[in-house]
Design an enzyme around this catalytic site. Sequence first.
Site, PDB file in Angstrom:
ATOM      1  N   HIS A   1     -16.807 -24.021  -0.520  1.00 41.61           N
ATOM      2  CA  HIS A   1     -15.506 -24.517  -0.255  1.00 41.61           C
ATOM      3  C   HIS A   1     -15.809 -26.769  -0.677  1.00 41.61           C
ATOM      4  O   HIS A   1     -15.846 -27.742   0.613  1.00 41.61           O
ATOM      5  CB  HIS A   1     -14.475 -24.240   0.902  1.00 41.61           C
ATOM      6  CG  HIS A   1     -14.891 -25.097   1.846  1.00 41.61           C
ATOM      7  ND1 HIS A   1     -14.118 -25.505   2.683  1.00 41.61           N
ATOM      8  CD2 HIS A   1     -15.339 -23.939   3.152  1.00 41.61           C
ATOM      9  CE1 HIS A   1     -14.737 -25.782   3.519  1.00 41.61           C
ATOM     10  NE2 HIS A   1     -14.927 -24.267   4.205  1.00 41.61           N
TER      11      HIS A   1
ATOM     12  N   ASP B   1     -17.944 -29.721   7.080  1.00 41.65           N
ATOM     13  CA  ASP B   1     -17.949 -28.659   7.121  1.00 41.65           C
ATOM     14  C   ASP B   1     -16.897 -27.938   5.737  1.00 41.65           C
ATOM     15  O   ASP B   1     -15.608 -28.928   6.215  1.00 41.65           O
ATOM     16  CB  ASP B   1     -17.030 -27.651   8.466  1.00 41.65           C
ATOM     17  CG  ASP B   1     -16.219 -26.133   7.873  1.00 41.65           C
ATOM     18  OD1 ASP B   1     -15.622 -25.940   6.584  1.00 41.65           O
ATOM     19  OD2 ASP B   1     -15.462 -25.750   8.527  1.00 41.65           O
TER      20      ASP B   1
ATOM     21  N   GLU C   1      -9.856 -23.509   0.645  1.00 41.38           N
ATOM     22  CA  GLU C   1     -10.118 -22.599   2.136  1.00 41.38           C
ATOM     23  C   GLU C   1      -9.657 -22.980   3.367  1.00 41.38           C
ATOM     24  O   GLU C   1      -9.313 -21.718   3.849  1.00 41.38           O
ATOM     25  CB  GLU C   1     -12.074 -22.818   1.905  1.00 41.38           C
ATOM     26  CG  GLU C   1     -12.213 -21.658   2.581  1.00 41.38           C
ATOM     27  CD  GLU C   1     -12.851 -22.116   4.099  1.00 41.38           C
ATOM     28  OE1 GLU C   1     -13.284 -20.677   4.649  1.00 41.38           O
ATOM     29  OE2 GLU C   1     -12.572 -22.658   5.048  1.00 41.38           O
ATOM     30  N   GLU C   2      -9.565 -23.999   3.894  1.00 42.08           N
ATOM     31  CA  GLU C   2      -8.963 -23.547   4.922  1.00 42.08           C
ATOM     32  C   GLU C   2      -7.818 -23.884   5.316  1.00 42.08           C
ATOM     33  O   GLU C   2      -7.766 -23.496   6.483  1.00 42.08           O
ATOM     34  CB  GLU C   2      -9.236 -25.776   5.553  1.00 42.08           C
ATOM     35  CG  GLU C   2     -10.572 -25.859   5.548  1.00 42.08           C
ATOM     36  CD  GLU C   2     -12.160 -25.967   6.208  1.00 42.08           C
ATOM     37  OE1 GLU C   2     -11.452 -24.644   7.426  1.00 42.08           O
ATOM     38  OE2 GLU C   2     -12.619 -25.738   6.718  1.00 42.08           O
TER      39      GLU C   2
ATOM     40  N   HIS D   1     -14.475 -29.074  12.041  1.00 37.33           N
ATOM     41  CA  HIS D   1     -12.678 -29.850  12.355  1.00 37.33           C
ATOM     42  C   HIS D   1     -13.115 -30.800  13.527  1.00 37.33           C
ATOM     43  O   HIS D   1     -11.509 -30.384  13.561  1.00 37.33           O
ATOM     44  CB  HIS D   1     -11.707 -28.141  12.467  1.00 37.33           C
ATOM     45  CG  HIS D   1     -12.230 -27.203  11.490  1.00 37.33           C
ATOM     46  ND1 HIS D   1     -11.240 -26.322  11.283  1.00 37.33           N
ATOM     47  CD2 HIS D   1     -13.229 -26.723  10.682  1.00 37.33           C
ATOM     48  CE1 HIS D   1     -11.765 -25.277  10.145  1.00 37.33           C
ATOM     49  NE2 HIS D   1     -12.834 -25.684   9.611  1.00 37.33           N
TER      50      HIS D   1
HETATM   51 CO    CO Z   1     -15.758 -23.856   6.051  1.00 38.65          CO
END
Ligand code: CO
Length: 341
Positions: A60, A170, A198-199, A309
Amino acid sequence: MLLKELSEAVAVSSREDEVRTLLKEHLSSSVDEVKTDRLGNLFCYKGWKESQPKILIAAHMDEVGLMVTKIEKDGFLRFQPVGSLDPRVLVSKPVVIGKEKVPGVIGAKPIHLQEPDERKKALDFKDLFIDIGVDSKAEAEGLVSLGDLVAFSTEYEELGDGIVKGKAFDDRAGCAVLAEILKRDYRLGLAGVFTVQEEVGARGAEVVGKTLEPDLTIVLEGTTAADVPEIEEHEGSTKMGYGPALTIMDGSVLPHRPTLDKLLKIAEANDIPIQFRRSTKGFTDAGSLQRGRGGIPTVVVSVPCRYIHSPACLVDTKDIENTVALIVEFLRSVEQEGVPS
Ligand code: CO
C-alpha cells in the site's frame, strides 16, 4: 535512492498522488503496462495476459496522518486522525499541510501552564492543535482549507550500520521491495499493485480483489518491530534485522499454509533469515484480497519497522534486501513447480 524518495513523499490515505507518480516514473520502463484505476490503485503488469500462473503482489502507498477539521479564530488548526494514530506521539512534531505543504508544528498547552493533575494525563486529539505561525483565521484560511490532509515532516537519514530513519516505512518499505521485484523478469504472470487507502480499512485492496483474479496473492507490509525496552520478547511481534516476517494470523487473514511452508523452505535453502510475526493483531490488504473471486490463497510478508504510525520509524535495509531475495526465489520456484498447494 528510491526508499528515501518514497519516505519523504507525502501520501496520507486518499492523497497518494506523489507516491504513485514516483513509482510510475521509476517502473514504467521495467513493466509491460502501467494502469491506474478510478480509486487510485496503481497496477504494474509483467507477462500478465499471456503467462500462467498469475501472481498478484500488493503493497500500500498510503500512510497515516491527520485532517484539518477546524480553523480557530486565532489561526490555530484543529484536526482528527486519518488511520490509527496514538495522540501521544504527536505533540511538538513538525508537519506539512495540504498540497502546498504548508509547514506547521503540533502544539499543546505548555507544561508551565498545566495544573499538576493535567501533567499526569496523556494528551488526546482534542488537546492538540497545529500552529502555522499566523495570528488570525483569515490569514490561516489563505494558506489552508478544511479537509486538508496533514503529514509528518521527517527527513530520511542513515543512522547505524544499514539502519535508516524516515516516516511511513509502513508501507513504503513494502513499496520499495515490490519496485525491486518488478525490475526482474519472470516466466509467469505478475501484477504488482500499489494500493490506496489501506490505513483506513484496506479499501483500495477491496477494489483490486474485484478486478484481478490471481492464482496467489502476496501482500508486502511494513510491520511492528517491538524489539525494544519495556516489551517482553514473546510480545514483541518482530525483530528488526532478523529478516522478513511471515504472518500466521492477524485480524484480517489466516494465510495460505502451503505457501508459508514453501517460503520457509526457500529461506532455509538460500540462507535468508526469516521470522514469524508473533502478534495476531492488526489488519492488512490481505483480508480484502483473499476475498477476491472464488477465494484467493494469500500470504503476508513484512519488513520489520520500529515505531510505525509515528513521525520517525526505523528500518534495517538488510531486511528489505532479504525480503526481495525471498520473494524473487519464491517466484523462481513457482516458475518451476507452480503455486504451492
Ligand atoms: Co501497513
